[in-house]
Design an enzyme around this catalytic site. Structure first.
Site, PDB file in Angstrom:
ATOM      1  N   TYR A 151       0.844  -1.206   0.000  1.00  0.00           N
ATOM      2  CA  TYR A 151       0.000   0.000   0.000  1.00  0.00           C
ATOM      3  C   TYR A 151       0.878   1.255   0.000  1.00  0.00           C
ATOM      4  CZ  TYR A 151      -3.736   3.263   1.341  1.00  0.00           C
ATOM      5  OH  TYR A 151      -4.636   4.311   1.378  1.00  0.00           O
ATOM      6  N   LYS A 155       1.268   4.108  -3.076  1.00  0.00           N
ATOM      7  CA  LYS A 155       0.911   5.519  -2.868  1.00  0.00           C
ATOM      8  C   LYS A 155       2.147   6.416  -3.016  1.00  0.00           C
ATOM      9  CE  LYS A 155      -3.541   5.044  -1.917  1.00  0.00           C
ATOM     10  NZ  LYS A 155      -4.592   5.621  -2.779  1.00  0.00           N
TER      11      LYS A 155
HETATM   12  N1  LIG Z   1     -10.106   6.076   4.480  1.00  0.00           N
HETATM   13  C1  LIG Z   1      -8.889   6.438   4.754  1.00  0.00           C
HETATM   14  O1  LIG Z   1      -8.514   6.506   5.933  1.00  0.00           O
HETATM   15  C2  LIG Z   1      -7.931   6.825   3.663  1.00  0.00           C
HETATM   16  C3  LIG Z   1      -6.777   7.525   4.028  1.00  0.00           C
HETATM   17  C4  LIG Z   1      -5.884   7.886   3.026  1.00  0.00           C
HETATM   18  C5  LIG Z   1      -6.145   7.582   1.711  1.00  0.00           C
HETATM   19  N2  LIG Z   1      -7.276   6.893   1.387  1.00  0.00           N
HETATM   20  C6  LIG Z   1      -7.503   6.612  -0.034  1.00  0.00           C
HETATM   21  O2  LIG Z   1      -8.736   7.170  -0.396  1.00  0.00           O
HETATM   22  C7  LIG Z   1      -9.262   6.494  -1.534  1.00  0.00           C
HETATM   23  C8  LIG Z   1     -10.713   6.156  -1.282  1.00  0.00           C
HETATM   24  O3  LIG Z   1     -10.763   5.216  -0.220  1.00  0.00           O
HETATM   25  P1  LIG Z   1     -11.914   5.205   0.867  1.00  0.00           P
HETATM   26  O4  LIG Z   1     -11.282   5.431   2.176  1.00  0.00           O
HETATM   27  O5  LIG Z   1     -13.051   6.037   0.451  1.00  0.00           O
HETATM   28  O6  LIG Z   1     -12.283   3.641   0.867  1.00  0.00           O
HETATM   29  P2  LIG Z   1     -13.519   2.837   0.265  1.00  0.00           P
HETATM   30  O7  LIG Z   1     -14.774   3.291   0.902  1.00  0.00           O
HETATM   31  O8  LIG Z   1     -13.130   1.405   0.381  1.00  0.00           O
HETATM   32  O9  LIG Z   1     -13.521   3.276  -1.261  1.00  0.00           O
HETATM   33  C9  LIG Z   1     -12.631   2.732  -2.175  1.00  0.00           C
HETATM   34  C10 LIG Z   1     -13.298   2.779  -3.526  1.00  0.00           C
HETATM   35  O10 LIG Z   1     -12.367   2.279  -4.495  1.00  0.00           O
HETATM   36  C11 LIG Z   1     -13.087   1.381  -5.317  1.00  0.00           C
HETATM   37  N3  LIG Z   1     -12.241   0.436  -6.023  1.00  0.00           N
HETATM   38  C12 LIG Z   1     -11.378  -0.477  -5.536  1.00  0.00           C
HETATM   39  N4  LIG Z   1     -10.809  -1.144  -6.552  1.00  0.00           N
HETATM   40  C13 LIG Z   1     -11.317  -0.639  -7.706  1.00  0.00           C
HETATM   41  C14 LIG Z   1     -11.122  -0.892  -9.083  1.00  0.00           C
HETATM   42  N5  LIG Z   1     -10.282  -1.844  -9.522  1.00  0.00           N
HETATM   43  N6  LIG Z   1     -11.812  -0.144  -9.981  1.00  0.00           N
HETATM   44  C15 LIG Z   1     -12.664   0.815  -9.574  1.00  0.00           C
HETATM   45  N7  LIG Z   1     -12.924   1.086  -8.288  1.00  0.00           N
HETATM   46  C16 LIG Z   1     -12.244   0.369  -7.367  1.00  0.00           C
HETATM   47  C17 LIG Z   1     -14.061   0.698  -4.383  1.00  0.00           C
HETATM   48  O11 LIG Z   1     -15.064   0.090  -5.161  1.00  0.00           O
HETATM   49  P3  LIG Z   1     -15.712  -1.368  -4.857  1.00  0.00           P
HETATM   50  O12 LIG Z   1     -16.894  -1.079  -3.986  1.00  0.00           O
HETATM   51  O13 LIG Z   1     -16.068  -1.867  -6.217  1.00  0.00           O
HETATM   52  O14 LIG Z   1     -14.662  -2.193  -4.176  1.00  0.00           O
HETATM   53  C18 LIG Z   1     -14.537   1.904  -3.595  1.00  0.00           C
HETATM   54  O15 LIG Z   1     -15.517   2.604  -4.324  1.00  0.00           O
HETATM   55  C19 LIG Z   1      -8.348   5.291  -1.753  1.00  0.00           C
HETATM   56  O16 LIG Z   1      -7.445   5.569  -2.796  1.00  0.00           O
HETATM   57  C20 LIG Z   1      -7.623   5.160  -0.423  1.00  0.00           C
HETATM   58  O17 LIG Z   1      -6.368   4.532  -0.576  1.00  0.00           O
HETATM   59  C21 LIG Z   1      -8.170   6.523   2.328  1.00  0.00           C
END
Ligand SMILES: NC(=O)c1ccc[n+]([C@@H]2O[C@H](COP(=O)([O-])OP(=O)(O)OC[C@H]3O[C@@H](n4cnc5c(N)ncnc54)[C@H](OP(=O)(O)O)[C@@H]3O)[C@@H](O)[C@H]2O)c1
Length: 274
Positions: A151, A155
């Protein structure tokens, strides 16, 4: 009206960003792997604004799917002003326990998908004379934490590529920007590709999983800082390279450093943080 295409809108940041950009005067192409699984809020918005809010199917790991989604956006709206590469997947697991196939899945989703989508939209944005590519990275792009090698590496690579692209493309009016969130409560932990630690790594995995679990438990549910950072990245006249979001709410570094500290006396040589 400016047009934004957002990836990964099924939950978390993607869903929140789709709603926010729609209410801030953007035409939105909200993309998901399965548009039929969109949240009731997004479906209601699409019903309310059928000319300005569209769903498109997009698996960021599929070249055909990437091209179809970008073509769809340009065909329907005639332009594309902002791409938000938000889709991403997490994974906890020891390095030795993580096979190449998992590294590839992580990099296909978190790095190559965003890079290839960027390559698809660049000619469109250059021809328009401007645009913004906002890559959702993470504090994990700059912190290198044990049990999250794939991960953090994905990133970190996205952060580096974004910085280089921003210098290359700004002469065309196109800016590339990192949105760098700290922890927030989303579906990320539930969808994470975690692996059970093998026996030699059971102790260190338990140690760090406790740290990560505690950070996730304290993570805020209010995604406003992420929304505000994304809107600023899309609209600031001269955007910064990185927009942190929510990093102040939960200091990330102290718990990770505290988790690393007790490992030193038991003979593990830890270097390379930062
Ligand atoms: N939450 C945190 O604490 C945090 C912190 C820093 C960065 N981030 C980053 O923020 C971004 C959004 O994450 P989130 O926290 O909102 O988590 P999340 O609710 O799990 O959302 C992730 C999204 O990515 C989609 N996804 C995964 N693989 C995919 C693919 N091959 N094609 C298209 N869509 C795909 C998922 O869709 P499905 O439903 O189809 O799986 C979901 O809609 C990510 O890049 C994550 O690394 C999150």
């Amino acid at each position: 009206m400016p047009v934004v295409l957002i990836t990964g809108c099924s939950s978390g940041f993607g869903e929140a960003l789709a709603l926010a950009f729609a209410t801030h005067g953007y035409r939105v192409v909200a993309t998901l792997r399965k548009p039929e699984a969109a949240s009731p809020k997004l479906k209601a918005l699409a019903d309310e604004k059928p000319d300005d809010f569209l769903f498109a199917s997009l698996d960021v790991a599929s070249a055909a799917s990437r091209k179809a989604a970008v073509d769809f956006a340009v065909t329907r709206f005639g332009r594309l002003d902002v791409l938000i590469n938000n889709a991403g997947v997490g994974a906890r697991g020891a390095f030795e326990d993580t096979p190449e196939s998992q590294w590839r899945t992580m990099f296909d989703t978190n790095l190559f998908g965003p890079l290839e989508l960027s390559r698809l939209v660049l000619p469109i944005m250059r021809a328009q004379g401007g645009g913004r590519i906002i890559n959702v990275t993470s504090v994990a792009a700059v912190l290198k934490t044990p049990l999250m090698a794939a991960y953090c590496a994905s990133k970190h690579a996205l952060d580096t590529a974004t910085a280089a692209l921003d210098i290359e493309a700004r002469g065309f009016g196109v800016r590339a920007i990192c949105l760098m969130p700290g922890p927030f409560k989303t579906a990320l932990p539930q969808k994470s590709l975690d692996r059970e630690a093998s026996a030699p790594y059971a102790a260190i995995a338990a140690h760090f999983n406790a740290t990560f679990d505690a950070m996730e438990a304290k993570a805020p549910e209010d995604l406003t800082p992420v929304i505000d950072a994304a809107l600023a990245a899309a609209t600031d006249a001269d955007p910064a390279l990185r927009y942190p979001a929510g990093v102040d709410a939960i200091p990330i570094l102290p718990p990770i450093l505290q988790a690393l500290a007790p490992l030193q006396p038991i003979g593990l040589h830890l270097t390379g943080q930062g």
